[in-house]
Design a protein around this motif. Structure first.
Motif, PDB file in Angstrom:
ATOM      1  N   VAL A  53      65.441  58.186  70.646  1.00  0.00           N
ATOM      2  CA  VAL A  53      64.903  57.101  71.224  1.00  0.00           C
ATOM      3  C   VAL A  53      65.533  56.739  73.074  1.00  0.00           C
ATOM      4  O   VAL A  53      65.314  56.186  73.591  1.00  0.00           O
ATOM      5  CB  VAL A  53      64.408  55.574  71.058  1.00  0.00           C
ATOM      6  CG1 VAL A  53      64.182  54.721  71.878  1.00  0.00           C
ATOM      7  CG2 VAL A  53      63.640  56.092  69.331  1.00  0.00           C
ATOM      8  N   THR A  79      61.500  48.353  71.791  1.00  0.00           N
ATOM      9  CA  THR A  79      61.370  47.826  70.407  1.00  0.00           C
ATOM     10  C   THR A  79      62.695  47.608  69.975  1.00  0.00           C
ATOM     11  O   THR A  79      62.709  46.851  69.587  1.00  0.00           O
ATOM     12  CB  THR A  79      61.137  48.505  69.880  1.00  0.00           C
ATOM     13  OG1 THR A  79      58.922  48.601  69.856  1.00  0.00           O
ATOM     14  CG2 THR A  79      60.460  48.793  68.171  1.00  0.00           C
ATOM     15  N   GLU A  95      55.253  48.809  64.495  1.00  0.00           N
ATOM     16  CA  GLU A  95      55.679  48.967  65.845  1.00  0.00           C
ATOM     17  C   GLU A  95      56.749  49.780  65.614  1.00  0.00           C
ATOM     18  O   GLU A  95      57.510  50.626  66.405  1.00  0.00           O
ATOM     19  CB  GLU A  95      55.617  48.036  66.695  1.00  0.00           C
ATOM     20  CG  GLU A  95      56.689  48.288  68.297  1.00  0.00           C
ATOM     21  CD  GLU A  95      56.498  46.666  68.781  1.00  0.00           C
ATOM     22  OE1 GLU A  95      57.366  46.693  69.552  1.00  0.00           O
ATOM     23  OE2 GLU A  95      56.569  46.035  68.509  1.00  0.00           O
ATOM     24  N   ALA A 115      57.020  53.350  64.314  1.00  0.00           N
ATOM     25  CA  ALA A 115      56.707  54.393  65.000  1.00  0.00           C
ATOM     26  C   ALA A 115      58.809  54.196  65.849  1.00  0.00           C
ATOM     27  O   ALA A 115      59.079  55.591  66.150  1.00  0.00           O
ATOM     28  CB  ALA A 115      56.101  53.832  66.333  1.00  0.00           C
ATOM     29  N   ALA A 116      59.449  53.536  66.097  1.00  0.00           N
ATOM     30  CA  ALA A 116      60.100  53.690  66.959  1.00  0.00           C
ATOM     31  C   ALA A 116      61.410  53.921  66.316  1.00  0.00           C
ATOM     32  O   ALA A 116      62.658  54.568  66.712  1.00  0.00           O
ATOM     33  CB  ALA A 116      60.863  52.049  67.510  1.00  0.00           C
ATOM     34  N   GLU A 132      59.755  52.528  73.278  1.00  0.00           N
ATOM     35  CA  GLU A 132      59.917  52.917  71.857  1.00  0.00           C
ATOM     36  C   GLU A 132      62.237  52.351  71.837  1.00  0.00           C
ATOM     37  O   GLU A 132      62.396  51.570  71.011  1.00  0.00           O
ATOM     38  CB  GLU A 132      60.909  53.507  71.412  1.00  0.00           C
ATOM     39  CG  GLU A 132      59.262  54.201  70.244  1.00  0.00           C
ATOM     40  CD  GLU A 132      58.912  55.723  69.823  1.00  0.00           C
ATOM     41  OE1 GLU A 132      57.902  55.873  69.101  1.00  0.00           O
ATOM     42  OE2 GLU A 132      60.448  56.385  70.206  1.00  0.00           O
ATOM     43  N   CYS A 143      67.640  58.680  64.879  1.00  0.00           N
ATOM     44  CA  CYS A 143      66.294  58.396  66.162  1.00  0.00           C
ATOM     45  C   CYS A 143      67.403  56.987  67.057  1.00  0.00           C
ATOM     46  O   CYS A 143      66.626  57.545  67.917  1.00  0.00           O
ATOM     47  CB  CYS A 143      66.171  56.821  64.574  1.00  0.00           C
ATOM     48  SG  CYS A 143      65.939  55.113  66.211  1.00  0.00           S
TER      49      CYS A 143
END
Length: 507
Positions: free
Chosen positions: A26, A65, A80, A83-84, A62, A22
């Protein structure tokens, strides 16, 4: 009132691979966070001022976030965050203790982080650290098993650690693993120890996030590595000076006053290979009628250890106690804070404590009589101390094996000569200070006199040995030879130790 139940120990290992994926997807890294927030908002966040960073993170997608979630501690909607965090499953993030459910009257049902997860760059690219949330994000009294992240103490130790390649490193009292993660960049094998199960769990998560294979052992002080030796030892022990009790495991040792620092300084050499080094963040008390240098020097054995002790700061007892009470989330003005402050300060009074010193202890194991230098380094400087520690030990080794009077020296690049004069009563100027100043590293300063300045003026590569330079000074200034020789040796020894003058062969 019964004591609160300890917080459950998180286990992030089931999701660290997905969490790393992740962060890479991101762009949750040190450079990208700085770029998103901007230098001013990023600096404000470092001071605990969240609003500028919160405003800058809006519209950051993201990445914004994740910044609001992990760095600012803000709650957010479940969709939210899900998704991030992808590919991390939101249910897994809750189950492992990374996140916790949160209800907000405005936002409704959502989640917020239960841990601090942040990117940092220690000079070898982005690494991620997992620790407990700082009290600035959610003000409360600090839990007994609290595991801090990258604070000023750990950051200062990080900059004081030499980073020359080594085989094995022991990180004593690893906490969240910040030093273990840092030293892994220059070590073949890293071992971290801690008494706290919570600290070890967070250190495992930090290491796994960075795909580092670090040996983590549970136990008190050096017990988990009994009989083992290492090329390097680093330690940020629970060095807070106070009564012999443990209220917070990351800072209280249960030993009286500076007993924790003494224990680590005394014990580290036994766990070093010949030539191995240790870097210890330490505190020591200043007692009425006693030189702090003698106290710390007494912790070093008379044979087999070179020690360089630098004192970076000295705190007044009242200021010291107030600072550490606030660190634990206590207001010294509250009833509980005032009672603890009273007890702490009375203990200092009974023990004769008039100040508390803080600094670094660099140790090297040798087969020679011990050489111990304890000195103040309280002025500001920018360069990290780690490279200087290795350079100091190299210069010390040279001094041990060479005759100064028969050696040739050069003035180090960046060394400046300063002359300070004041207006004389009868007019004109009267010189009061001749000072040598090093322009890099720790920015050392040495006071000398006109004879010392003249001696250094004659130093050059391919020039005369020190003894012959002194002989020339004797003739030119009609000074006694014995006094000149003794003064020259003392001056040059100090200047070499501090890198203002270098042996020609090392320049």
């Amino acid at each position: 009132m019964p004591a609160p139940s300890p917080a459950p120990v998180p286990d992030l290992l089931p999701i660290t691979a997905a969490l790393r994926a992740c962060f890479l997807r991101v762009g949750y890294d040190a450079d990208s966070v700085l770029s998103l927030l901007g230098a001013d908002a990023h600096a404000a966040m470092g001071r605990g001022e969240a609003v500028p960073a919160r405003r800058a993170a809006r519209g950051g997608g993201e990445l914004g976030t994740l910044v609001r979630l992990f760095l600012l501690g803000d709650p957010a909607g479940a969709e939210e965050v899900a998704a991030a965090l992808a590919p991390v499953d939101l249910a897994d993030a809750l189950a492992t203790g990374l996140l916790e459910a949160h209800h907000d009257d405005v936002l409704g049902d959502g989640v917020r982080t239960a841990l601090d997860v942040r990117p940092l760059d220690t000079g070898t690219g982005t690494r991620w650290l997992v620790s407990d949330l700082d009290g600035d994000l959610r003000p409360r009294e600090t839990d007994r098993e609290h595991v801090p992240g990258l604070g000023q103490a750990s950051l200062s130790l990080l900059r004081a650690i030499p980073t020359a390649p080594v085989g094995t490193v022991l990180d004593l009292g690893t906490g969240c693993g910040v030093q273990a993660v840092h030293v892994a960049a220059h070590a073949e094998h890293v071992t971290g120890t801690d008494l706290s199960d919570r600290a070890l769990a967070l250190a495992r998560a930090s290491c796994a996030l960075n795909e580092l294979d670090v040996e983590l052992l549970r136990g008190s002080w050096f017990e988990p590595v009994a009989g083992r030796t290492f090329d390097q030892v680093v330690a940020n022990p629970p060095f807070v000076v106070g009564p012999p009790r443990v209220q917070h495991t990351y800072r209280d040792s249960g030993l009286d006053l500076d007993g924790a620092s003494e224990l680590v300084v005394r014990g580290a050499p036994d766990h070093l290979v010949p030539g191995g080094t240790a870097t210890v963040l330490a505190s020591w008390v200043h007692l009425a009628g006693q030189d702090w240098r003698a106290r710390v020097a007494s912790w070093v054995p008379p044979h087999g250890v070179d020690a360089w002790v630098v004192q970076r700061d000295v705190a007044d007892p009242a200021l010291y106690v107030g600072t550490w009470l606030r660190d634990a989330g206590l207001d010294p003005r509250s009833a509980d804070g005032a009672a603890r402050s009273q007890e702490w300060l009375e203990h200092f009074d009974r023990s004769g404590v008039v100040g508390i010193g803080f600094g670094y202890v660099t140790l090297r194991r040798t087969d020679e009589p011990s050489d111990v230098l304890c000195e103040d380094l309280t002025h500001g400087f920018d360069d990290p101390l780690g490279p200087e520690a290795l350079a100091y030990l190299a210069r010390l080794e040279w001094l041990r094996s060479h005759d100064l009077l028969g050696s040739t020296f050069v003035v180090a690049p960046g060394t400046a000569l300063q002359r300070v004069s004041v207006a004389a009563a009868g007019g004109g100027w009267e010189q009061v200070v001749v000072r040598l100043h090093r322009g890099d590293g720790p920015a050392w300063q040495h006071e000398t006199d006109d004879l010392g300045a003249a001696l250094l003026a004659g130093m050059r590569a391919g020039g005369l040995p020190l003894g012959e330079l002194v002989a020339l000074l004797e003739v030119a200034h009609d000074e006694p030879e014995d006094a000149l020789l003794a003064g020259a040796v003392e001056l040059v020894d100090g200047l070499v130790r501090h890198g203002l003058v270098l042996p020609a062969e090392l320049a």
